[in-house]
Design an enzyme around this catalytic site. Structure first.
Site, PDB file in Angstrom:
ATOM      1  N   LYS A 126      20.506  33.615  33.072  1.00  0.00           N
ATOM      2  CA  LYS A 126      19.631  33.797  31.893  1.00  0.00           C
ATOM      3  C   LYS A 126      18.410  32.914  32.086  1.00  0.00           C
ATOM      4  O   LYS A 126      18.490  31.884  32.760  1.00  0.00           O
ATOM      5  CB  LYS A 126      20.358  33.369  30.619  1.00  0.00           C
ATOM      6  CG  LYS A 126      19.743  33.899  29.353  1.00  0.00           C
ATOM      7  CD  LYS A 126      20.301  35.268  29.032  1.00  0.00           C
ATOM      8  CE  LYS A 126      19.614  35.937  27.872  1.00  0.00           C
ATOM      9  NZ  LYS A 126      20.325  37.186  27.497  1.00  0.00           N
ATOM     10  N   ASP A 166      15.077  40.169  26.793  1.00  0.00           N
ATOM     11  CA  ASP A 166      15.933  39.649  25.704  1.00  0.00           C
ATOM     12  C   ASP A 166      14.969  39.450  24.535  1.00  0.00           C
ATOM     13  O   ASP A 166      13.910  40.099  24.503  1.00  0.00           O
ATOM     14  CB  ASP A 166      16.640  38.345  26.127  1.00  0.00           C
ATOM     15  CG  ASP A 166      17.744  37.915  25.154  1.00  0.00           C
ATOM     16  OD1 ASP A 166      18.834  38.500  25.208  1.00  0.00           O
ATOM     17  OD2 ASP A 166      17.516  37.012  24.325  1.00  0.00           O
ATOM     18  N   GLY A 237      18.486  41.849  11.910  1.00  0.00           N
ATOM     19  CA  GLY A 237      17.424  41.926  12.916  1.00  0.00           C
ATOM     20  C   GLY A 237      16.608  43.184  12.686  1.00  0.00           C
ATOM     21  O   GLY A 237      16.938  44.019  11.808  1.00  0.00           O
ATOM     22  N   PHE A 238      15.516  43.318  13.443  1.00  0.00           N
ATOM     23  CA  PHE A 238      14.756  44.578  13.408  1.00  0.00           C
ATOM     24  C   PHE A 238      14.125  44.819  14.767  1.00  0.00           C
ATOM     25  O   PHE A 238      13.158  45.548  14.905  1.00  0.00           O
ATOM     26  CB  PHE A 238      13.688  44.546  12.299  1.00  0.00           C
ATOM     27  CG  PHE A 238      12.633  43.468  12.474  1.00  0.00           C
ATOM     28  CD1 PHE A 238      12.848  42.189  11.995  1.00  0.00           C
ATOM     29  CD2 PHE A 238      11.433  43.745  13.111  1.00  0.00           C
ATOM     30  CE1 PHE A 238      11.878  41.203  12.164  1.00  0.00           C
ATOM     31  CE2 PHE A 238      10.454  42.773  13.268  1.00  0.00           C
ATOM     32  CZ  PHE A 238      10.679  41.491  12.799  1.00  0.00           C
ATOM     33  N   GLY A 239      14.722  44.190  15.802  1.00  0.00           N
ATOM     34  CA  GLY A 239      14.167  44.289  17.149  1.00  0.00           C
ATOM     35  C   GLY A 239      14.791  45.406  17.953  1.00  0.00           C
ATOM     36  O   GLY A 239      15.282  46.391  17.405  1.00  0.00           O
ATOM     37  N   ASN A 240      14.781  45.215  19.267  1.00  0.00           N
ATOM     38  CA  ASN A 240      15.221  46.248  20.190  1.00  0.00           C
ATOM     39  C   ASN A 240      16.672  46.683  19.937  1.00  0.00           C
ATOM     40  O   ASN A 240      16.982  47.872  19.884  1.00  0.00           O
ATOM     41  CB  ASN A 240      15.039  45.708  21.625  1.00  0.00           C
ATOM     42  CG  ASN A 240      15.668  46.607  22.659  1.00  0.00           C
ATOM     43  OD1 ASN A 240      16.789  46.373  23.092  1.00  0.00           O
ATOM     44  ND2 ASN A 240      14.974  47.653  23.035  1.00  0.00           N
ATOM     45  N   TRP A 243      17.185  48.462  16.520  1.00  0.00           N
ATOM     46  CA  TRP A 243      16.574  49.800  16.583  1.00  0.00           C
ATOM     47  C   TRP A 243      17.523  50.817  17.230  1.00  0.00           C
ATOM     48  O   TRP A 243      17.776  51.907  16.686  1.00  0.00           O
ATOM     49  CB  TRP A 243      15.243  49.680  17.341  1.00  0.00           C
ATOM     50  CG  TRP A 243      14.600  50.941  17.794  1.00  0.00           C
ATOM     51  CD1 TRP A 243      13.943  51.853  17.014  1.00  0.00           C
ATOM     52  CD2 TRP A 243      14.540  51.431  19.144  1.00  0.00           C
ATOM     53  NE1 TRP A 243      13.471  52.879  17.803  1.00  0.00           N
ATOM     54  CE2 TRP A 243      13.820  52.636  19.106  1.00  0.00           C
ATOM     55  CE3 TRP A 243      14.999  50.959  20.374  1.00  0.00           C
ATOM     56  CZ2 TRP A 243      13.568  53.402  20.259  1.00  0.00           C
ATOM     57  CZ3 TRP A 243      14.748  51.698  21.521  1.00  0.00           C
ATOM     58  CH2 TRP A 243      14.049  52.906  21.462  1.00  0.00           C
TER      59      TRP A 243
HETATM   60  P1  NDP Z   1      13.934  41.395  19.857  1.00  0.00           P
HETATM   61  O1  NDP Z   1      12.948  40.369  20.232  1.00  0.00           O
HETATM   62  O2  NDP Z   1      13.603  42.825  20.080  1.00  0.00           O
HETATM   63  O3  NDP Z   1      14.404  41.208  18.356  1.00  0.00           O
HETATM   64  C1  NDP Z   1      15.032  40.020  17.938  1.00  0.00           C
HETATM   65  C2  NDP Z   1      15.250  40.053  16.445  1.00  0.00           C
HETATM   66  O4  NDP Z   1      15.863  38.847  15.978  1.00  0.00           O
HETATM   67  C3  NDP Z   1      13.972  40.150  15.712  1.00  0.00           C
HETATM   68  O5  NDP Z   1      14.184  40.748  14.494  1.00  0.00           O
HETATM   69  C4  NDP Z   1      13.640  38.655  15.613  1.00  0.00           C
HETATM   70  O6  NDP Z   1      12.660  38.351  14.742  1.00  0.00           O
HETATM   71  C5  NDP Z   1      14.938  38.090  15.193  1.00  0.00           C
HETATM   72  N1  NDP Z   1      15.032  36.662  15.545  1.00  0.00           N
HETATM   73  C6  NDP Z   1      14.828  36.099  16.752  1.00  0.00           C
HETATM   74  N2  NDP Z   1      15.029  34.756  16.707  1.00  0.00           N
HETATM   75  C7  NDP Z   1      15.335  34.484  15.428  1.00  0.00           C
HETATM   76  C8  NDP Z   1      15.630  33.282  14.738  1.00  0.00           C
HETATM   77  N3  NDP Z   1      15.657  32.086  15.372  1.00  0.00           N
HETATM   78  N4  NDP Z   1      15.923  33.373  13.421  1.00  0.00           N
HETATM   79  C9  NDP Z   1      15.933  34.565  12.785  1.00  0.00           C
HETATM   80  N5  NDP Z   1      15.643  35.726  13.389  1.00  0.00           N
HETATM   81  C10 NDP Z   1      15.341  35.693  14.679  1.00  0.00           C
HETATM   82  O7  NDP Z   1      15.266  41.002  20.621  1.00  0.00           O
HETATM   83  P2  NDP Z   1      16.530  41.891  20.945  1.00  0.00           P
HETATM   84  O8  NDP Z   1      16.725  42.926  19.926  1.00  0.00           O
HETATM   85  O9  NDP Z   1      16.435  42.268  22.366  1.00  0.00           O
HETATM   86  O10 NDP Z   1      17.684  40.804  20.835  1.00  0.00           O
HETATM   87  C11 NDP Z   1      18.472  40.620  19.655  1.00  0.00           C
HETATM   88  C12 NDP Z   1      19.808  39.993  20.021  1.00  0.00           C
HETATM   89  O11 NDP Z   1      20.509  40.855  20.928  1.00  0.00           O
HETATM   90  C13 NDP Z   1      19.725  38.640  20.737  1.00  0.00           C
HETATM   91  O12 NDP Z   1      20.848  37.878  20.390  1.00  0.00           O
HETATM   92  C14 NDP Z   1      19.830  39.037  22.208  1.00  0.00           C
HETATM   93  O13 NDP Z   1      20.295  37.978  23.002  1.00  0.00           O
HETATM   94  C15 NDP Z   1      20.857  40.146  22.108  1.00  0.00           C
HETATM   95  N6  NDP Z   1      20.916  41.089  23.222  1.00  0.00           N
HETATM   96  C16 NDP Z   1      19.821  41.752  23.679  1.00  0.00           C
HETATM   97  C17 NDP Z   1      19.945  42.656  24.710  1.00  0.00           C
HETATM   98  C18 NDP Z   1      18.792  43.466  25.184  1.00  0.00           C
HETATM   99  O14 NDP Z   1      18.996  44.266  26.085  1.00  0.00           O
HETATM  100  N7  NDP Z   1      17.600  43.330  24.635  1.00  0.00           N
HETATM  101  C19 NDP Z   1      21.218  42.889  25.370  1.00  0.00           C
HETATM  102  C20 NDP Z   1      22.329  42.192  24.774  1.00  0.00           C
HETATM  103  C21 NDP Z   1      22.157  41.313  23.756  1.00  0.00           C
HETATM  104  P3  NDP Z   1      11.455  37.426  15.311  1.00  0.00           P
HETATM  105  O15 NDP Z   1      11.366  37.579  16.814  1.00  0.00           O
HETATM  106  O16 NDP Z   1      10.354  38.046  14.597  1.00  0.00           O
HETATM  107  O17 NDP Z   1      11.808  36.029  14.958  1.00  0.00           O
HETATM  108  O1  2IT Z   2      22.056  39.534  26.715  1.00  0.00           O
HETATM  109  C1  2IT Z   2      21.947  40.495  27.500  1.00  0.00           C
HETATM  110  O2  2IT Z   2      22.925  41.063  27.982  1.00  0.00           O
HETATM  111  C2  2IT Z   2      20.596  40.969  27.818  1.00  0.00           C
HETATM  112  N1  2IT Z   2      19.633  40.456  27.287  1.00  0.00           N
HETATM  113  C3  2IT Z   2      20.397  42.067  28.834  1.00  0.00           C
HETATM  114  C4  2IT Z   2      20.436  41.522  30.232  1.00  0.00           C
HETATM  115  C5  2IT Z   2      20.099  42.481  31.327  1.00  0.00           C
HETATM  116  O3  2IT Z   2      20.073  42.007  32.479  1.00  0.00           O
HETATM  117  O4  2IT Z   2      19.865  43.667  31.087  1.00  0.00           O
END
Ligand code: NDP
Ligand code: 2IT
Length: 446
Positions: A126, A166, A237-240, A243
């Site tokens: 990571k 991430d 959340g509202f991120g990736n 969604w």
């Molecule tokens: P995004 O950046 O797309 O979205 C993250 C979300 O979490 C946003 O809504 C963000 O709001 C919020 N967030 C981040 N940090 C904080 C904080 N300290 N307090 C409150 N809200 C917070 O990220 P992802 O959707 O990719 O990731 C979300 C989770 O999923 C994480 O735990 C990540 O490790 C996990 N994950 C992601 C994978 C991937 O492929 N992307 C795979 C497996 C797990 P803001 O950024 O506006 O603060």
């Molecule tokens: O937490 C996770 O598994 C990720 N952010 C995805 C890692 C990856 O290599 O696709």
């Protein structure tokens, strides 16, 4: 807890002060492994646990860049290469101001077990930076990514270490990072995953983590003879990840009623579907860090400073970040009759929250099993890159579904085999551990 495990945990704390999230992740895993070490003294004599909690390599570096005002800015970059027993290091990059060494070590540690569960040949790693993408221009993000890669490129490669996205790292950042790597190495390779479709990316990768987590939850519900049809779901959340999860829940007939951000949560009783899902992408791209605009746009309730776990739902899917669901939240969910908690985020539940779930009848799956669809599809992207042949959308989706079902069944069977039926945490930790531990035994003391 056995004396041996207690001793390792206290050594981890003493040796790595100010890394509470790393302590938390290690403690949760080691607690489940006690029974394995009783049955298999060979792991103890080969000091497998002592080796697994020590990263193979930690890289930290300076990331200087120039902002749009011409001022020099300095951030800190990291890559934790945790374990390469079963494949090249693999795991995402996180850009967020809360990033510290301890947070990335917890994520790298979790990644080792998660990647092992996928059945694909990937070790765990990571990385990231304390860079804050909030309010940055496109050019600033590009300059930052180029500077970050100007150091990282010497440590990674398609057979060595393959980063991905991430929190705060999506398709745009992966593009800038890839461009700089290619320029420095003069090589076009699958060194990163989450790439654009025109230059080596895989179909379904953007949706994969959320889709995978919902496929996993679907398998959990099946064990109770039910499915998503007509179920009400709380997503945070509202991120990736959020969604992807919202899209798939809708497809399967469920209704998502919440989303959350650092500013609070929105409650949409009619369900988040159609154009409202597209709006999530706009919200994310605005880089403002808030979910409140959704409430204004669609005239629904906004609850400032609150989390969505007090809402009465059938299923809860935390998809934001670590430690966003504590003991009280867990009690609320159980009290309100929630039947399934499936983690899209990494370690969103605190130890107290986990204890509440563990002592209840609720179905509870940890992120390292339930969100493995993201990295699994990254593994499929690596395969396509090696073959130099892209797969169709349906092919990738079918493989993702099969992988999530395998992970689910492995967790269930392993938990049963070790006397803890229905305990996904125990099943995931033990199954993830065994494959890596056996590979380490085979490879000698390295
Ligand atoms: P995004 O950046 O797309 O979205 C993250 C979300 O979490 C946003 O809504 C963000 O709001 C919020 N967030 C981040 N940090 C904080 C904080 N300290 N307090 C409150 N809200 C917070 O990220 P992802 O959707 O990719 O990731 C979300 C989770 O999923 C994480 O735990 C990540 O490790 C996990 N994950 C992601 C994978 C991937 O492929 N992307 C795979 C497996 C797990 P803001 O950024 O506006 O603060
Ligand atoms: O937490 C996770 O598994 C990720 N952010 C995805 C890692 C990856 O290599 O696709």
């Amino acid at each position: 807890m056995s004396e041996y495990i207690e001793k390792i945990i206290s050594e981890v704390k003493a040796k790595n002060p100010s890394e509470p999230e790393f302590h938390q992740a290690v403690e949760e895993v080691l607690e489940s492994l006690e029974i394995v070490l009783e049955r298999h003294p060979e792991y103890r004599s080969a000091k497998i646990l002592e080796r697994m909690i020590e990263p193979e390599r930690v890289i930290t570096f300076r990331v200087p860049w120039v902002d749009d005002q011409g001022e020099v800015q300095v951030n800190r970059g990291y890559r934790i290469e945790m374990n390469s027993a079963i494949g090249p290091y693999k795991g995402g990059l996180r850009f967020h101001p809360s990033v510290t060494l301890g947070i990335l070590k917890f994520l790298a540690f979790e990644q080792v077990f998660k990647n092992s569960l996928t059945t694909l040949p990937m070790g765990g790693g990571k990385g990231g930076s304390d860079f804050d993408p909030k309010g940055k221009s496109d050019n600033e993000v590009m300059r930052f990514c180029q500077s970050f890669m100007s150091e990282l490129f010497r440590h990674i490669g398609p057979n060595t270490d393959v980063p991905a996205g991430d929190i705060g790292v999506g398709a745009r950042e992966i593009g800038y990072l890839f461009g700089q790597y290619k320029r420095l190495r003069n090589e076009f390779t699958g060194v990163l995953t989450g790439k654009g479709l025109n230059w080596g990316g895989s179909l379904i990768r953007p949706e994969a983590t959320g889709f995978g987590a919902v496929y996993f939850a679907q398998e959990m519900l099946k064990t109770r003879g039910t499915d998503f049809e007509g179920k009400t779901v709380a997503v945070s959340g509202f991120g990736n990840v959020a969604w992807g999860a919202v899209m798939k829940i809708n497809e399967l007939g469920g209704k998502v009623v919440t989303l959350s951000g650092p500013d609070g949560f929105i409650y949409d009783k009619d369900g988040i579907s159609g154009e409202k899902i597209d709006y999530m992408l706009k919200l994310r791209a605005s880089a403002q860090d808030i979910v409140e605009p959704y409430a204004k746009e669609f005239k629904v309730e906004f609850h400032p400073g609150k989390r969505p776990w007090g809402v009465k739902v059938d299923v809860a899917m935390p998809c934001a970040t670590q430690n966003e669901l504590d003991g009280n939240d867990a009690k609320e969910l159980v009290k309100n009759g929630c039947m399934c908690v499936c983690e899209g985020a990494n370690m969103p539940t605190t130890i107290e929250g986990y204890k509440v779930f563990d002592s209840s009848k609720i179905l509870y799956a940890p992120g390292k099993a339930a969100n493995a669809g993201g990295v699994a599809t990254s593994g499929l992207e690596m395969t396509q890159n090696s073959m130099r042949l892209p797969w169709l959308r349906d092919e990738v989706d079918a493989k993702l579904q099969q992988i999530m079902k395998n992970i689910h069944d492995t967790c269930v069977q392993t938990a049963e085999r070790f006397g803890k039926p229905e305990k996904y945490v125990v099943g995931a930790n033990i199954a993830g551990f065994l494959k890596v531990a056996d590979a380490m035994l085979d490879q000698g003391v390295v």
